[in-house]
Write a protein that holds these residues in place. Structure first.
Motif, PDB file in Angstrom:
ATOM      1  N   UNK A  78       0.833  -1.209   0.000  1.00 61.19           N
ATOM      2  CA  UNK A  78       0.000   0.000   0.000  1.00 61.19           C
ATOM      3  C   UNK A  78       0.867   1.260   0.000  1.00 61.19           C
ATOM      4  N   UNK A  79       1.884   1.280   0.839  1.00 59.29           N
ATOM      5  CA  UNK A  79       2.762   2.452   0.906  1.00 59.29           C
ATOM      6  C   UNK A  79       3.495   2.661  -0.414  1.00 59.29           C
ATOM      7  N   UNK A  80       3.936   1.571  -1.048  1.00 62.28           N
ATOM      8  CA  UNK A  80       4.624   1.685  -2.336  1.00 62.28           C
ATOM      9  C   UNK A  80       3.696   2.279  -3.388  1.00 62.28           C
ATOM     10  N   UNK A  81       2.460   1.846  -3.401  1.00 59.52           N
ATOM     11  CA  UNK A  81       1.507   2.365  -4.386  1.00 59.52           C
ATOM     12  C   UNK A  81       1.249   3.854  -4.167  1.00 59.52           C
ATOM     13  N   UNK A  82       1.123   4.259  -2.924  1.00 61.50           N
ATOM     14  CA  UNK A  82       0.936   5.681  -2.619  1.00 61.50           C
ATOM     15  C   UNK A  82       2.173   6.472  -3.036  1.00 61.50           C
ATOM     16  N   UNK A  83       3.353   5.939  -2.759  1.00 62.37           N
ATOM     17  CA  UNK A  83       4.588   6.612  -3.156  1.00 62.37           C
ATOM     18  C   UNK A  83       4.689   6.700  -4.675  1.00 62.37           C
ATOM     19  N   UNK A  84       4.292   5.641  -5.382  1.00 60.21           N
ATOM     20  CA  UNK A  84       4.327   5.632  -6.848  1.00 60.21           C
ATOM     21  C   UNK A  84       3.402   6.703  -7.412  1.00 60.21           C
ATOM     22  N   UNK A  85       2.201   6.773  -6.890  1.00 58.26           N
ATOM     23  CA  UNK A  85       1.243   7.785  -7.357  1.00 58.26           C
ATOM     24  C   UNK A  85       1.742   9.197  -7.053  1.00 58.26           C
ATOM     25  N   UNK A  86       2.317   9.376  -5.879  1.00 53.88           N
ATOM     26  CA  UNK A  86       2.847  10.692  -5.505  1.00 53.88           C
ATOM     27  C   UNK A  86       4.007  11.087  -6.409  1.00 53.88           C
ATOM     28  N   UNK A  87       4.929  10.160  -6.642  1.00 56.89           N
ATOM     29  CA  UNK A  87       6.068  10.451  -7.518  1.00 56.89           C
ATOM     30  C   UNK A  87       5.591  10.814  -8.919  1.00 56.89           C
ATOM     31  N   UNK A  88       4.639  10.048  -9.450  1.00 55.85           N
ATOM     32  CA  UNK A  88       4.115  10.365 -10.775  1.00 55.85           C
ATOM     33  C   UNK A  88       3.490  11.756 -10.789  1.00 55.85           C
ATOM     34  N   UNK A  89       2.731  12.081  -9.754  1.00 59.69           N
ATOM     35  CA  UNK A  89       2.098  13.401  -9.676  1.00 59.69           C
ATOM     36  C   UNK A  89       3.113  14.531  -9.656  1.00 59.69           C
ATOM     37  N   UNK A  90       4.185  14.365  -8.910  1.00 62.58           N
ATOM     38  CA  UNK A  90       5.229  15.393  -8.858  1.00 62.58           C
ATOM     39  C   UNK A  90       5.908  15.516 -10.218  1.00 62.58           C
ATOM     40  N   UNK A  91       6.236  14.391 -10.838  1.00 62.35           N
ATOM     41  CA  UNK A  91       6.879  14.428 -12.149  1.00 62.35           C
ATOM     42  C   UNK A  91       5.966  15.054 -13.200  1.00 62.35           C
ATOM     43  N   UNK A  92       4.680  14.769 -13.112  1.00 56.00           N
ATOM     44  CA  UNK A  92       3.718  15.365 -14.046  1.00 56.00           C
ATOM     45  C   UNK A  92       3.614  16.869 -13.809  1.00 56.00           C
ATOM     46  N   UNK A  93       3.599  17.278 -12.548  1.00 56.67           N
ATOM     47  CA  UNK A  93       3.511  18.710 -12.224  1.00 56.67           C
ATOM     48  C   UNK A  93       4.741  19.469 -12.709  1.00 56.67           C
ATOM     49  N   UNK A  94       5.895  18.810 -12.741  1.00 55.89           N
ATOM     50  CA  UNK A  94       7.088  19.457 -13.290  1.00 55.89           C
ATOM     51  C   UNK A  94       6.881  19.805 -14.760  1.00 55.89           C
ATOM     52  N   UNK A  95       6.173  18.937 -15.465  1.00 54.57           N
ATOM     53  CA  UNK A  95       5.925  19.164 -16.888  1.00 54.57           C
ATOM     54  C   UNK A  95       4.802  20.165 -17.114  1.00 54.57           C
ATOM     55  N   UNK A  96       3.812  20.141 -16.240  1.00 48.19           N
ATOM     56  CA  UNK A  96       2.646  21.006 -16.409  1.00 48.19           C
ATOM     57  C   UNK A  96       2.127  21.409 -15.033  1.00 48.19           C
ATOM     58  N   UNK A  97       2.624  22.533 -14.494  1.00 52.33           N
ATOM     59  CA  UNK A  97       2.232  22.929 -13.150  1.00 52.33           C
ATOM     60  C   UNK A  97       0.787  23.406 -13.041  1.00 52.33           C
ATOM     61  N   UNK A  98       0.145  23.714 -14.142  1.00 49.10           N
ATOM     62  CA  UNK A  98      -1.250  24.164 -14.103  1.00 49.10           C
ATOM     63  C   UNK A  98      -2.151  22.967 -13.863  1.00 49.10           C
TER      64      UNK A  98
END
Length: 156
Positions: free
Chosen positions: A88-108
């Motif tokens: 469960x923690x790994x999945x939450x970390x994976x989703x969080x990491x993806x969200x941060x990486x996506x926000x780097x590309x498109x902060x809006x």
């Protein structure tokens, strides 16, 4: 030894294995900072995976003295295992990491009116050479390769 051969060896050392030459060719032929990109994504995946591989340690640490000690105790009392919590923690970390990486590309993210979003600064990650000097190349759209680099045999 060619530049592609040198880069292929470096990608191989980072674990790119069968894809090492493709990454190296992309860097040389397209002028993209692929070694920096791969290294960053590999590092992110190591941190994400640690939530499952190190679950026994962090579960014990959280139970002893952690902000989520009560939640961890309740989860274990409800029948979840340390491995379940790690998954469960790994999945939450994976989703969080993806969200941060996506926000780097498109902060809006659409949470603010468009006229406000248009006035806000963005950000980017810059590649540095081995001496710490900016190369002028930037790591863009990291989220696009994130799932592709998920370590094999680790995903739930």
């Amino acid at each position: 030894m060619t530049e592609i051969d040198t880069l292929t060896a470096l990608f191989g050392a980072l674990g790119a294995d069968a894809d090492a030459r493709d990454w190296a060719e992309s860097e040389v032929e397209e002028g993209l900072p692929q070694l920096a990109r791969y290294r960053l994504l590999r590092t992110v995946w190591q941190d994400v995976d640690a939530w499952s591989t190190a679950a026994p340690r962090w579960v014990d640490a959280y139970r002893a003295d952690g902000a989520a000690a009560g939640a961890v105790d309740r989860a274990l009392a409800a029948g979840l295992t340390t491995e379940d919590l790690g998954t469960l923690a790994r999945e939450i970390a994976r989703e969080t990491a993806f969200g941060v990486l996506h926000a780097l590309a498109d902060p809006s993210d659409g949470s603010l009116p468009a006229e406000i979003e248009a006035r806000l600064p963005g950000w980017r990650l810059a590649e540095l050479d081995a001496r710490g000097t900016p190369t002028g190349r930037h790591l863009d759209a990291l989220h696009e390769d994130f799932a592709e680099l998920e370590p094999k045999g680790v995903a739930p």
